[in-house]
Design an enzyme around this catalytic site. Structure first.
Site, PDB file in Angstrom:
ATOM      1  N   CYS A   4       0.830  -1.205   0.000  1.00  0.00           N
ATOM      2  CA  CYS A   4       0.000   0.000   0.000  1.00  0.00           C
ATOM      3  C   CYS A   4       0.870   1.263   0.000  1.00  0.00           C
ATOM      4  O   CYS A   4       1.687   1.468   0.898  1.00  0.00           O
ATOM      5  CB  CYS A   4      -0.925  -0.010   1.210  1.00  0.00           C
ATOM      6  N   CYS A   7       0.399   3.410   3.174  1.00  0.00           N
ATOM      7  CA  CYS A   7       1.027   2.764   4.339  1.00  0.00           C
ATOM      8  C   CYS A   7       2.538   2.988   4.296  1.00  0.00           C
ATOM      9  O   CYS A   7       3.163   3.228   5.331  1.00  0.00           O
ATOM     10  CB  CYS A   7       0.702   1.273   4.388  1.00  0.00           C
ATOM     11  N   ASP A  30      -0.009  16.734  -1.331  1.00  0.00           N
ATOM     12  CA  ASP A  30      -0.247  15.917  -2.518  1.00  0.00           C
ATOM     13  C   ASP A  30       0.864  16.183  -3.542  1.00  0.00           C
ATOM     14  O   ASP A  30       1.302  17.322  -3.732  1.00  0.00           O
ATOM     15  CB  ASP A  30      -1.611  16.242  -3.134  1.00  0.00           C
ATOM     16  N   HIS A  46      -4.597   0.925   8.153  1.00  0.00           N
ATOM     17  CA  HIS A  46      -5.012   0.681   6.771  1.00  0.00           C
ATOM     18  C   HIS A  46      -6.508   0.370   6.702  1.00  0.00           C
ATOM     19  O   HIS A  46      -6.978  -0.615   7.250  1.00  0.00           O
ATOM     20  CB  HIS A  46      -4.222  -0.465   6.137  1.00  0.00           C
ATOM     21  N   ASN A  87     -12.651  10.359  -2.362  1.00  0.00           N
ATOM     22  CA  ASN A  87     -13.027   9.584  -3.537  1.00  0.00           C
ATOM     23  C   ASN A  87     -13.109   8.114  -3.142  1.00  0.00           C
ATOM     24  O   ASN A  87     -12.187   7.587  -2.516  1.00  0.00           O
ATOM     25  CB  ASN A  87     -11.985   9.770  -4.651  1.00  0.00           C
ATOM     26  N   THR A  95      -7.814   6.364  -6.681  1.00  0.00           N
ATOM     27  CA  THR A  95      -6.687   5.707  -7.350  1.00  0.00           C
ATOM     28  C   THR A  95      -5.724   5.042  -6.375  1.00  0.00           C
ATOM     29  O   THR A  95      -4.887   4.242  -6.785  1.00  0.00           O
ATOM     30  CB  THR A  95      -5.890   6.708  -8.220  1.00  0.00           C
ATOM     31  N   HIS A  98      -6.055   3.162  -0.034  1.00  0.00           N
ATOM     32  CA  HIS A  98      -5.952   3.406   1.411  1.00  0.00           C
ATOM     33  C   HIS A  98      -6.778   4.674   1.629  1.00  0.00           C
ATOM     34  O   HIS A  98      -6.460   5.712   1.035  1.00  0.00           O
ATOM     35  CB  HIS A  98      -4.479   3.601   1.801  1.00  0.00           C
ATOM     36  N   HIS A 100      -8.398   8.068   2.155  1.00  0.00           N
ATOM     37  CA  HIS A 100      -7.717   9.356   2.325  1.00  0.00           C
ATOM     38  C   HIS A 100      -8.668  10.500   2.020  1.00  0.00           C
ATOM     39  O   HIS A 100      -9.643  10.335   1.283  1.00  0.00           O
ATOM     40  CB  HIS A 100      -6.481   9.449   1.419  1.00  0.00           C
ATOM     41  N   HIS A 102      -8.795  14.507   0.750  1.00  0.00           N
ATOM     42  CA  HIS A 102      -8.121  15.642   0.123  1.00  0.00           C
ATOM     43  C   HIS A 102      -8.588  16.910   0.826  1.00  0.00           C
ATOM     44  O   HIS A 102      -9.794  17.184   0.873  1.00  0.00           O
ATOM     45  CB  HIS A 102      -8.496  15.746  -1.363  1.00  0.00           C
TER      46      HIS A 102
HETATM   47  P1  5GP Z   1      -7.341   9.588  -5.212  1.00  0.00           P
HETATM   48  O1  5GP Z   1      -7.306   9.799  -6.699  1.00  0.00           O
HETATM   49  O2  5GP Z   1      -7.141   8.139  -4.841  1.00  0.00           O
HETATM   50  O3  5GP Z   1      -8.538  10.204  -4.545  1.00  0.00           O
HETATM   51  O4  5GP Z   1      -6.133  10.407  -4.633  1.00  0.00           O
HETATM   52  C1  5GP Z   1      -4.815   9.957  -4.624  1.00  0.00           C
HETATM   53  C2  5GP Z   1      -3.950  11.167  -4.497  1.00  0.00           C
HETATM   54  O5  5GP Z   1      -2.664  10.758  -4.096  1.00  0.00           O
HETATM   55  C3  5GP Z   1      -3.796  11.947  -5.803  1.00  0.00           C
HETATM   56  O6  5GP Z   1      -4.213  13.293  -5.603  1.00  0.00           O
HETATM   57  C4  5GP Z   1      -2.308  11.851  -6.109  1.00  0.00           C
HETATM   58  O7  5GP Z   1      -1.766  13.019  -6.669  1.00  0.00           O
HETATM   59  C5  5GP Z   1      -1.719  11.551  -4.742  1.00  0.00           C
HETATM   60  N1  5GP Z   1      -0.500  10.754  -4.802  1.00  0.00           N
HETATM   61  C6  5GP Z   1      -0.293   9.625  -5.543  1.00  0.00           C
HETATM   62  N2  5GP Z   1       0.948   9.143  -5.329  1.00  0.00           N
HETATM   63  C7  5GP Z   1       1.537   9.984  -4.447  1.00  0.00           C
HETATM   64  C8  5GP Z   1       2.842  10.007  -3.835  1.00  0.00           C
HETATM   65  O8  5GP Z   1       3.689   9.156  -4.058  1.00  0.00           O
HETATM   66  N3  5GP Z   1       3.100  11.023  -2.981  1.00  0.00           N
HETATM   67  C9  5GP Z   1       2.165  11.996  -2.699  1.00  0.00           C
HETATM   68  N4  5GP Z   1       2.520  12.961  -1.845  1.00  0.00           N
HETATM   69  N5  5GP Z   1       0.924  11.995  -3.241  1.00  0.00           N
HETATM   70  C10 5GP Z   1       0.622  11.011  -4.112  1.00  0.00           C
HETATM   71 ZN    ZN Z   2      -2.530   1.329   3.523  1.00  0.00          ZN
END
Ligand code: 5GP
Ligand code: ZN
Length: 114
Positions: A4, A7, A30, A46, A87, A95, A98, A100, A102
């Site tokens: 993950c 994680c 982000d 997790h 999301n 995407t 885990h 989260h 924003h």
């Molecule tokens: P989701 O699309 O799952 O709602 O949000 C995932 C978020 O994680 C995205 O906004 C993406 O830019 C961010 N993200 C993905 N990989 C990484 C990373 O390795 N480091 C950081 N700081 N953010 C990440």
């Molecule tokens: Zn996780």
């Protein structure tokens, strides 16, 4: 959770810019910000997505909102306003598997979202 991404970020195995940390949650910038302020807040435990929330593990979500309010005050955008986005699942645009949140601020955020 070995595979993950978040994680690994919580564990420090993948570097991140820390904004806030306590025993239950971790917040970091982000990597691809969608607003001048774009912070990701995760529970250290997790949980894959909001689909997995139950009365037994959902307490941390209220704490995450309290942490968001604290960050908003400390960073000075509480009065101007901010948004929390979660999301969930493919159609929800999730995407990373885990849960989260924003935390977005620093510009007038459009509505409805994408
Ligand atoms: P989701 O699309 O799952 O709602 O949000 C995932 C978020 O994680 C995205 O906004 C993406 O830019 C961010 N993200 C993905 N990989 C990484 C990373 O390795 N480091 C950081 N700081 N953010 C990440
Ligand atoms: Zn996780």
């Amino acid at each position: 959770m070995e595979d993950c991404l978040f994680c690994k970020i919580v564990a420090g195995d993948i570097p991140s810019t820390k904004v806030y940390e306590d025993d239950k949650v971790y917040a970091f910038n982000d990597i691809e910000p969608q607003a001048p302020i774009h912070i990701i807040i995760v529970p250290k435990m997790h949980i894959s997505s909001s689909n997995e929330l139950t009365d037994d593990n959902a307490e941390v979500i209220g704490h995450i909102f309290a942490v968001a309010a604290k960050i908003a005050k400390e960073k000075g955008f509480a009065e101007k306003g901010w948004r929390i986005v979660n999301n969930c699942g493919e159609d929800g645009g999730q995407t990373v598997g885990h849960i989260h949140f924003h935390l977005l601020a620093g510009r007038n955020l459009g509505w409805p979202p994408g």
